[in-house]
Scaffold this motif. Structure first.
Motif, mmCIF file in Angstrom:
data_model
loop_
_atom_site.group_PDB
_atom_site.id
_atom_site.type_symbol
_atom_site.label_atom_id
_atom_site.label_comp_id
_atom_site.label_asym_id
_atom_site.label_seq_id
_atom_site.Cartn_x
_atom_site.Cartn_y
_atom_site.Cartn_z
ATOM 1 N N TRP B 3 -15.550 0.986 -4.525
ATOM 2 C CA TRP B 3 -14.872 0.842 -5.815
ATOM 3 C C TRP B 3 -14.765 2.211 -6.448
ATOM 4 O O TRP B 3 -15.755 2.883 -6.677
ATOM 5 N N VAL B 24 -11.889 -1.822 -2.520
ATOM 6 C CA VAL B 24 -11.636 -2.479 -1.238
ATOM 7 C C VAL B 24 -12.856 -3.334 -0.940
ATOM 8 O O VAL B 24 -13.982 -2.831 -0.879
ATOM 9 N N GLU B 28 -11.438 -6.667 3.738
ATOM 10 C CA GLU B 28 -10.112 -6.448 3.158
ATOM 11 C C GLU B 28 -9.493 -5.164 3.723
ATOM 12 O O GLU B 28 -10.189 -4.200 4.019
ATOM 13 N N VAL B 30 -6.725 -2.377 2.751
ATOM 14 C CA VAL B 30 -5.873 -1.842 1.687
ATOM 15 C C VAL B 30 -5.148 -0.614 2.224
ATOM 16 O O VAL B 30 -5.780 0.296 2.770
ATOM 17 N N LEU B 157 -17.349 0.439 5.996
ATOM 18 C CA LEU B 157 -16.076 0.905 5.440
ATOM 19 C C LEU B 157 -15.378 1.776 6.478
ATOM 20 O O LEU B 157 -15.995 2.668 7.063
ATOM 21 N N ARG B 183 -11.109 -5.051 10.130
ATOM 22 C CA ARG B 183 -11.075 -5.966 8.983
ATOM 23 C C ARG B 183 -11.662 -7.329 9.364
ATOM 24 O O ARG B 183 -12.456 -7.911 8.630
ATOM 25 N N ALA B 188 -14.557 -3.168 5.298
ATOM 26 C CA ALA B 188 -13.534 -2.852 4.303
ATOM 27 C C ALA B 188 -12.707 -1.719 4.895
ATOM 28 O O ALA B 188 -13.273 -0.744 5.382
ATOM 29 N N LEU B 190 -9.666 1.054 4.414
ATOM 30 C CA LEU B 190 -8.779 1.780 3.499
ATOM 31 C C LEU B 190 -7.912 2.707 4.346
ATOM 32 O O LEU B 190 -8.419 3.599 5.021
ATOM 33 N N GLY B 207 -2.738 -7.263 4.914
ATOM 34 C CA GLY B 207 -3.266 -6.145 4.134
ATOM 35 C C GLY B 207 -2.613 -6.063 2.762
ATOM 36 O O GLY B 207 -1.596 -6.697 2.504
ATOM 37 N N ARG B 208 -3.242 -5.322 1.899
ATOM 38 C CA ARG B 208 -2.719 -5.151 0.547
ATOM 39 C C ARG B 208 -2.203 -3.728 0.424
ATOM 40 O O ARG B 208 -2.875 -2.785 0.876
ATOM 41 N N GLY B 224 -8.534 -4.603 -6.656
ATOM 42 C CA GLY B 224 -9.744 -4.825 -5.891
ATOM 43 C C GLY B 224 -10.817 -5.538 -6.671
ATOM 44 O O GLY B 224 -10.565 -6.164 -7.688
#
Lengths: 296, 259
Positions: B3, B24, B28, B30, B157, B183, B188, B190, B207-208, B224
């Motif tokens: 975050w 994220v 997830e 992103v 991550l 994922r 997470a 990114l 994905g976002r 997020g």
């Protein structure tokens, strides 16, 4: 990092840096060997000066009017002087016997008829080994010459001075060589260690990025360097035992000095030296690989 | 999982990121999409703990990084797999050793690490390179190796900075597959990219996409999960709203539920 991974990492680092490890070991072998040889050499020169000092003495020939009692009194006084190791009073008959023995050894004959009365009483003074033996001998003979009843003082001054001069020169050369070896002993490993640092920098940077702690970044290098330095120290000890000491013993034999084998370093001191070297390797290996500075 | 709250970064006097808030969550993906020099790589570096934001906070697994002691940072960093141009490789190591080293630092058991490394190589279709030394690889192959190292395991991550740079269609598919694998394994992820096609492909698998331009997050997008301090965080999804003119820094109405 788990133990199998740690062992794997150590194995890999040893394999990867085997040439560098060998160079470090070689550097320390040469340095320790040079230093050890110089120390042995200086010890040998000390031994020689001690042994040679035993053959140096002052002979004080006494006048005819000097009777046995006065000669003994003078001998006692001389025996109390500092740096004097031994005083021997030689009477007339003993002096005659000494001449006959020397003449027999040289193959001479016809001295048997010589009477003891023609020989003067004499006092032989031998000295404790010291660095200023020649000066001490010269000083004593200078003081004895004006003493009433002293006929002549043979202080072997020329020979003693020359000999001690050579010994001093030898020792100075030994110290110079020791300093040079000390310099090399520092410089050679330092250059190798700088190379070691440079070679470990990329791995340290990668490990830093991957999140390794400073300890995990550094310990394989520390172990590698400790092993290499210890190997170098051990090898130099073997070289000193099997090469330098026999060489010095051969030199002594060629100079006609039969002094027995050079005293070696006791095992405990040897082990202590090796342990110190290993510790030095550990510390250097731990601090040398550069760590990146954390931004966070 | 991570975050970033009100993060700004200046290089010299030049602002690179301005008040970026982005999270994220575990599992997830992103994608931070934007043109070159938008600040994507800086954002990735901050998330990877390689840079410290000028202002703002970074939270990783409910821990605020600025409050951690320096000695604790390696323990955070080892849980982040990073693929970027700045990720270092050792020329003398083989591809397999490169990935195993990262997994070893993370504390994986040797057998499991080997399986994870081979799996990552297979996903990226470079398993045949496993015994090749890094020094013998092309630039493109090296990029794939750093990506394989980043997703192997996977760590908590995964940060992929321009993973699709200069790659063709087949390789892009492998990249998408690899990031999707991470994922699915609850990492997470990114991803920062200027490659719109890659960004769209990552969005198509769930994905976002977040648009970053001139150091600011543009448009309205869910940003997020808000971390909560405590033993068991109960994250909430919030929405970032900015006006379309993009002149003002993003305003973050904390606590608003997603639309």
């Amino acid at each position: 990092m788990t133990l199998p991974f740690a062992l794997r990492e150590i194995r890999h680092r040893f394999r990867e840096h085997r040439r560098l490890g060998a160079t470090v070991a070689l550097a320390f072998t040469v340095s320790c060997f040079l230093l050890g040889t110089c120390v042995l050499g200086i010890r040998a020169v000390d031994r020689w000066s001690g042994i040679l000092a035993q053959d140096i003495h002052v002979i004080v020939y006494l006048a005819e009017d000097m009777d046995g009692d006065r000669a003994q009194s003078l001998a006692k006084v001389l025996g109390r002087l500092p740096r004097v190791a031994k005083v021997t009073l030689v009477d007339q008959e003993e002096a005659r016997q000494n001449l006959l023995t020397s003449a027999a050894q040289l193959g001479g004959a016809g001295f048997e008829t010589i009477e003891a009365s023609i020989f003067p009483w004499s006092i032989e003074v031998s000295f404790l080994p010291s660095s200023d033996l020649a000066a001490g001998v010269a000083d004593l003979s200078k003081r004895l010459r004006p003493v009433p009843g002293v006929l002549f003082v043979d202080d072997m001054s020329q020979g003693v001075g020359q000999l001690m001069g050579w010994m001093r020169l030898g020792k100075r050369i030994g110290i110079f060589l020791l300093a040079a070896a000390g310099g090399l002993a520092i410089l050679f490993p330092l250059l190798v260690l700088l190379k070691f640092r440079r070679q470990h920098a990329p791995r340290a940077a990668v490990l830093f990025q991957l999140g390794a702690t400073p300890f995990s970044i550094r310990y394989p290098a520390a172990l590698l360097l400790a092993a290499a330095v210890a190997a170098g120290g051990g090898l130099s000890a073997l070289l000193l035992a099997f090469l330098a000491r026999p060489l010095l013993a051969g030199l002594e034999a060629s100079l006609g000095l039969s002094l027995g084998p050079l005293p070696s370093l006791p095992l405990s001191q040897l082990l202590l030296a090796l342990a110190s070297l290993t510790g030095l390797g550990l510390v250097l290996g731990y601090v040398l690989p550069p760590l990146q500075r954390d931004h966070a | 999982m991570i975050w970033l709250e009100g993060v700004s970064y200046e290089r010299g006097e030049q602002p690179v990121l301005e008040n970026v808030t982005l999270g994220v969550a575990e599992g997830e993906l992103v994608t931070v999409f934007g043109p070159h020099a938008a600040g994507k790589s800086t954002l990735a570096d901050i998330a990877a703990t390689h840079l410290v934001p000028t202002t703002g906070s970074v939270w990783f697994a409910s821990k605020k990084l600025s409050t951690l002691q320096r000695a604790s940072l390696p323990y955070v960093r080892r849980n982040i797999g990073v693929h970027s141009e700045r990720a270092l490789l050792l020329e003398a190591d083989t591809v397999l050793e490169t990935i195993l080293l990262a997994l070893g630092v993370r504390g994986e058991a040797l057998g499991e690490a080997e399986n994870a490394a081979l799996n990552a190589l297979t996903l990226l279709e470079i398993a045949d390179l496993r015994d090749r030394r890094i020094a013998t690889l092309s630039i493109g192959q090296r990029r794939m190796v750093t990506l394989a190292r980043a997703i192997a395991g996977p760590p908590k991550l995964v940060i992929a900075d321009e993973p699709g740079m200069g790659v063709g269609g087949d390789v892009r598919k492998a990249v998408v597959r690899a990031l999707n694998f991470a994922r699915q394994e609850r990492a997470a992820v990114l991803c920062a990219t200027a490659d719109e096609q890659l960004a769209n492909e990552l969005t198509s698998i769930g994905g976002r996409k977040v648009h970053l331009d001139h150091g600011r997050i543009a448009g309205a997008a869910p940003i997020g999960l808000v971390p909560t301090q405590g033993a068991k965080p109960a994250p909430r999804l919030i929405v970032l709203e900015v006006d379309d003119s993009n002149d003002e820094p993003a305003k973050v109405p904390m606590g608003k539920e997603p639309a």
